[in-house]
Design a protein around this motif. Structure first.
Motif, PDB file in Angstrom:
ATOM      1  N   GLU A 149      67.478  98.887  65.735  1.00 40.40           N
ATOM      2  CA  GLU A 149      67.535  98.236  67.051  1.00 40.40           C
ATOM      3  C   GLU A 149      68.813  98.621  67.786  1.00 40.40           C
ATOM      4  O   GLU A 149      68.794  98.935  68.982  1.00 40.40           O
ATOM      5  CB  GLU A 149      67.451  96.718  66.885  1.00 40.40           C
ATOM      6  CG  GLU A 149      67.433  95.978  68.209  1.00 40.40           C
ATOM      7  CD  GLU A 149      67.258  94.475  68.056  1.00 40.40           C
ATOM      8  OE1 GLU A 149      67.822  93.738  68.885  1.00 40.40           O
ATOM      9  OE2 GLU A 149      66.557  94.033  67.119  1.00 40.40           O
ATOM     10  N   LEU A 177      68.504 102.137  69.022  1.00 42.21           N
ATOM     11  CA  LEU A 177      67.615 102.226  70.187  1.00 42.21           C
ATOM     12  C   LEU A 177      68.394 101.979  71.469  1.00 42.21           C
ATOM     13  O   LEU A 177      68.194 102.670  72.468  1.00 42.21           O
ATOM     14  CB  LEU A 177      66.477 101.201  70.076  1.00 42.21           C
ATOM     15  CG  LEU A 177      65.310 101.567  69.166  1.00 42.21           C
ATOM     16  CD1 LEU A 177      64.333 100.405  69.055  1.00 42.21           C
ATOM     17  CD2 LEU A 177      64.593 102.805  69.679  1.00 42.21           C
ATOM     18  N   GLY A 179      68.557 105.798  71.771  1.00 43.22           N
ATOM     19  CA  GLY A 179      67.132 106.044  71.972  1.00 43.22           C
ATOM     20  C   GLY A 179      66.528 106.682  70.732  1.00 43.22           C
ATOM     21  O   GLY A 179      67.236 107.042  69.784  1.00 43.22           O
ATOM     22  N   PHE A 226      60.942 102.207  63.792  1.00 46.03           N
ATOM     23  CA  PHE A 226      61.071 101.735  65.173  1.00 46.03           C
ATOM     24  C   PHE A 226      59.864 100.898  65.593  1.00 46.03           C
ATOM     25  O   PHE A 226      60.004  99.908  66.311  1.00 46.03           O
ATOM     26  CB  PHE A 226      61.254 102.913  66.137  1.00 46.03           C
ATOM     27  CG  PHE A 226      62.598 103.572  66.037  1.00 46.03           C
ATOM     28  CD1 PHE A 226      63.757 102.811  66.051  1.00 46.03           C
ATOM     29  CD2 PHE A 226      62.714 104.943  65.925  1.00 46.03           C
ATOM     30  CE1 PHE A 226      65.012 103.404  65.958  1.00 46.03           C
ATOM     31  CE2 PHE A 226      63.958 105.553  65.835  1.00 46.03           C
ATOM     32  CZ  PHE A 226      65.105 104.779  65.853  1.00 46.03           C
ATOM     33  N   PHE A 250      59.830  97.045  66.922  1.00 42.41           N
ATOM     34  CA  PHE A 250      59.100  96.637  68.121  1.00 42.41           C
ATOM     35  C   PHE A 250      58.129  95.504  67.809  1.00 42.41           C
ATOM     36  O   PHE A 250      58.088  94.489  68.506  1.00 42.41           O
ATOM     37  CB  PHE A 250      58.349  97.847  68.698  1.00 42.41           C
ATOM     38  CG  PHE A 250      57.284  97.487  69.693  1.00 42.41           C
ATOM     39  CD1 PHE A 250      57.613  97.052  70.964  1.00 42.41           C
ATOM     40  CD2 PHE A 250      55.939  97.568  69.349  1.00 42.41           C
ATOM     41  CE1 PHE A 250      56.623  96.706  71.880  1.00 42.41           C
ATOM     42  CE2 PHE A 250      54.948  97.233  70.256  1.00 42.41           C
ATOM     43  CZ  PHE A 250      55.294  96.794  71.517  1.00 42.41           C
ATOM     44  N   PHE A 299      63.722 100.730  75.783  1.00 43.44           N
ATOM     45  CA  PHE A 299      62.731 101.323  74.886  1.00 43.44           C
ATOM     46  C   PHE A 299      61.456 101.669  75.649  1.00 43.44           C
ATOM     47  O   PHE A 299      60.833 102.703  75.416  1.00 43.44           O
ATOM     48  CB  PHE A 299      62.440 100.326  73.756  1.00 43.44           C
ATOM     49  CG  PHE A 299      61.565 100.842  72.644  1.00 43.44           C
ATOM     50  CD1 PHE A 299      61.899 101.971  71.922  1.00 43.44           C
ATOM     51  CD2 PHE A 299      60.412 100.160  72.299  1.00 43.44           C
ATOM     52  CE1 PHE A 299      61.098 102.422  70.871  1.00 43.44           C
ATOM     53  CE2 PHE A 299      59.610 100.598  71.250  1.00 43.44           C
ATOM     54  CZ  PHE A 299      59.951 101.732  70.549  1.00 43.44           C
ATOM     55  N   ASP A 311      60.557 105.904  75.101  1.00 45.46           N
ATOM     56  CA  ASP A 311      60.638 105.866  73.638  1.00 45.46           C
ATOM     57  C   ASP A 311      59.400 105.242  72.991  1.00 45.46           C
ATOM     58  O   ASP A 311      58.942 105.714  71.953  1.00 45.46           O
ATOM     59  CB  ASP A 311      61.883 105.104  73.189  1.00 45.46           C
ATOM     60  CG  ASP A 311      63.131 105.978  73.190  1.00 45.46           C
ATOM     61  OD1 ASP A 311      62.994 107.213  73.336  1.00 45.46           O
ATOM     62  OD2 ASP A 311      64.240 105.435  73.047  1.00 45.46           O
TER      63      ASP A 311
END
Length: 200
Positions: A22, A25, A29, A60, A64, A110, A115
């Motif tokens: 996280e 990100l 990215g 990732f 999410f 994101f 992404d």
């Protein structure tokens, strides 16, 4: 999973990988974040990473999904608190507040920098389908909190709320100074239809 890891160690490593994913990100990215960077931050060998995730994209995606599930759970809890006196306006305010929370989280960049699309392209189709079905199920649970709305087309309203969510990608084109008012208006339009369905 090797026997040298206890359950507590496995949970710790997984939690740390998700936390650092996280953080990466936000900072770099998906494209610029490497498995090497993640394992360096968590202080584990690269081979250990692959015991938990086949790819960085799967990590990732789990980050999410975890955030997504947290938002859905919060929405259900808050809706449960107001369901006796729920109106189109109060439900709109609830959903709007949660969308704002997303807007101020790691999820906004994101989404806007592409992404999420990049991650989704590299995932097995089965995972994407499961996530979509789970999203519809969560929306069904949400709608069931509102008395009399059980006959509503859940997939349609779930998709409509996802469509509103994706307007974050076009905040600049919509106009950043009026975006929040537009967002609230769109949410209200969907929620009003739910209450209209209830009165039929």
């Amino acid at each position: 999973m090797p026997k040298t890891f206890t359950e507590k160690e496995r949970q710790y490593i997984k939690q740390r990988l998700m936390e650092e994913a996280e953080s990466c990100l936000v900072q770099y990215g998906v494209k610029k974040t490497t498995v090497d960077e993640l394992v360096r931050r968590v202080n584990i060998p690269k081979g250990t990473f692959y015991l938990f995730y086949e790819s960085k994209e799967l990590l990732f995606f789990e980050v999410f999904c975890t955030f997504h599930d947290h938002i859905q759970k919060e929405m259900l809890e808050q809706l449960n608190e107001i369901k006796q006196n729920a109106t189109a306006k109060s439900v709109t305010e609830l959903i709007f507040r949660l969308y704002k929370k997303v807007d101020q989280s790691f999820l906004y960049p994101f989404l806007t920098n592409g992404d999420l699309e990049l991650v989704m392209r590299k995932l097995p189709e089965r995972l994407i389908k499961e996530h979509s079905e789970k999203d519809d199920f969560s929306m069904e649970r949400l709608l069931e909190q509102l008395p009399g709305i059980k006959e509503t087309d859940v997939r349609l309203f779930s998709a409509a709320l996802r469509a509103v969510f994706t307007t974050m990608l076009h905040k600049r084109e919509i106009g950043e100074d009026s975006y929040e008012d537009v967002l609230k208006l769109m949410i209200y339009g969907i929620v009003f239809q739910l209450f209209k369905e209830e009165s039929r």
